[in-house]
Design an enzyme around this catalytic site. Structure first.
Site, PDB file in Angstrom:
ATOM      1  N   CYS A 196      17.415 -14.896 -22.964  1.00  0.00           N
ATOM      2  CA  CYS A 196      17.502 -16.341 -22.755  1.00  0.00           C
ATOM      3  C   CYS A 196      17.663 -16.981 -24.119  1.00  0.00           C
ATOM      4  O   CYS A 196      16.809 -16.817 -25.005  1.00  0.00           O
ATOM      5  CB  CYS A 196      16.224 -16.855 -22.096  1.00  0.00           C
ATOM      6  SG  CYS A 196      16.146 -18.646 -22.027  1.00  0.00           S
ATOM      7  N   CYS A 219      24.410 -19.512 -23.573  1.00  0.00           N
ATOM      8  CA  CYS A 219      23.396 -19.553 -22.509  1.00  0.00           C
ATOM      9  C   CYS A 219      23.786 -18.425 -21.577  1.00  0.00           C
ATOM     10  O   CYS A 219      24.958 -18.306 -21.189  1.00  0.00           O
ATOM     11  CB  CYS A 219      23.430 -20.894 -21.778  1.00  0.00           C
ATOM     12  SG  CYS A 219      22.455 -20.876 -20.248  1.00  0.00           S
TER      13      CYS A 219
HETATM   14  N1  DGL Z   1      19.837 -18.783 -19.409  1.00  0.00           N
HETATM   15  C1  DGL Z   1      19.020 -19.443 -20.360  1.00  0.00           C
HETATM   16  C2  DGL Z   1      19.643 -19.526 -21.714  1.00  0.00           C
HETATM   17  O1  DGL Z   1      20.293 -18.574 -22.111  1.00  0.00           O
HETATM   18  C3  DGL Z   1      18.246 -20.648 -19.885  1.00  0.00           C
HETATM   19  C4  DGL Z   1      18.988 -21.658 -19.090  1.00  0.00           C
HETATM   20  C5  DGL Z   1      18.083 -22.745 -18.520  1.00  0.00           C
HETATM   21  O2  DGL Z   1      17.178 -22.405 -17.747  1.00  0.00           O
HETATM   22  O3  DGL Z   1      18.288 -23.932 -18.862  1.00  0.00           O
HETATM   23  O4  DGL Z   1      19.461 -20.477 -22.435  1.00  0.00           O
END
Ligand code: DGL
Length: 265
Positions: free
Chosen positions: A80, A186
Site C-alpha cells: 500500500c 496506488c
Molecule cells: N491501495 C492503497 C495505496 O496503494 C490504498 C488506497 C486507499 O485505500 O485509498 O495507496
C-alpha cells in the site's frame, strides 16, 4: 530493516493493503515465488486509506503488524503506497521482522532508469506526503516529478462509485506535463488499466509491482530467507469479505471467503 536468523525461513510473509489493491503486488509475488507461505490482510473497514490522517494510518499499520507478529511472520510487505508514505517511517523499527514498503523499495530502480520526467498518480495522502518526489530525488535529484491525486479511483476499483469522466480528465491534465512514464502510485490503480489505456498508450503507465517483487525476492535471497516450501496462503479482511472476493478477480483468484479479523483501532 531488521535481520532474522536463517532458521526463521519457513515462517510466513504478510502482505497488507486497505483492500484488493495490494493483490496487484501479491499476485506478482505468487507468480515469481509460488512456494512461499503467505498471508494477506485487506483492511476494508478503513478503506479508503487515501483520505485518512497520518495518525490513523499509523494506528492501522501497528494493528495489522501486531496481527502479523502473532502469526510469527518473517517479513511484512506494505503493499500500500499510502501506508508506506505515511506510516512506515514511524513503525519501521518496532518489529523484529523485515518490513518492505513499496515506495521506498522501488525508488532507486525507477530514479536510475534514465528517465527525466515522471508523473505519479496516487491517493491524496501519498501526494500530500510527497513521498514519491522525496524518495526519487534521493537517487536522482534532477528528475522532474509531477504528482497528482486521484481521490475517486480507489472507490471505482472497490465498486463504490462509477468512473464517469474523472479518469480522462486526470490523464489529459497529466499529459500536458509530457511525462515519459506515469507511475501508478496506488496499488488499486493497475485494476483500471483497461480504462487508462483509452486515453494514453499502455506503455506510458508503470505498475511498480514487478520492481517491488524483484526487490523483495532479492533481499530475502540475500538473507537466506526464501523457503521453497508449501506455498500455503491465508487471506484475511477487517470487513466485507464478499466484496473483497468480487473485486479481487482482475488480479487474483481468491479461492474461499476470507476470514474477518476485528480491528479495534
Ligand atoms: N491501495 C492503497 C495505496 O496503494 C490504498 C488506497 C486507499 O485505500 O485509498 O495507496
Amino acid at each position: 530493516m531488521n535481520t532474522l536468523k536463517k532458521e526463521n525461513k519457513n515462517r510466513p510473509i504478510g502482505f497488507f493493503d486497505s483492500g484488493v489493491g495490494g493483490l496487484s503486488v501479491y499476485a506478482e509475488f505468487k507468480k515469481q515465488i509460488p512456494n512461499e507461505y503467505t498471508l494477506y490482510f485487506g483492511d476494508l473497514k478503513h478503506l479508503p486509506y487515501g483520505s485518512k490522517t497520518k495518525e490513523e494510518l499509523v494506528g492501522y499499520a501497528r494493528e495489522i503488524l501486531d496481527f502479523f507478529k502473532d502469526k510469527n511472520v518473517k517479513a511484512v510487505v506494505i503493499a500500500c503506497n499510502t501506508s508506506s508514505a505515511r506510516a512506515y517511517d514511524v513503525v519501521k523499527n518496532d518489529y523484529d521482522f523485515k518490513i518492505y514498503p513499496i515506495i521506498q523499495s522501488c525508488a532507486k530502480v525507477i530514479a536510475s532508469s534514465g528517465l527525466s520526467r515522471v508523473g505519479v498518480f496516487a491517493t491524496e495522502g501519498t501526494v500530500a506526503s510527497k513521498a514519491y518526489t522525496n524518495e526519487l530525488h534521493k537517487y536522482n535529484p534532477v528528475l522532474k516529478v509531477k504528482e497528482t491525486a486521484c481521490p475517486l479511483w480507489v472507490d471505482i476499483v472497490e465498486g463504490k462509485c462509477r468512473a464517469g469522466d474523472d479518469i480522462e480528465k486526470h490523464i489529459n491534465e497529466m499529459l500536458k506535463f509530457e511525462p515519459e512514464k506515469i507511475i501508478l502510485g496506488c496499488t488499486h490503480y493497475p485494476y483500471l488499466m483497461n480504462e487508462l489505456q483509452k486515453y494514453a498508450p499502455k506503455e506510458l503507465f508503470l505498475n511498480p509491482a514487478g520492481i517491488f517483487v524483484d526487490f523483495i525476492k532479492d533481499d530475502l535471497q540475500k538473507c537466506g530467507l526464501l523457503t521453497g516450501a508449501s506455498g500455503t496462503e491465508e487471506i484475511y479482511v477487517s470487513a466485507e469479505p464478499e466484496s473483497f472476493v468480487q473485486h479481487s478477480r482482475i488480479f487474483y483468484d481468491v479461492k474461499s471467503l476470507p476470514q474477518i479479523i476485528n480491528l479495534t483501532f
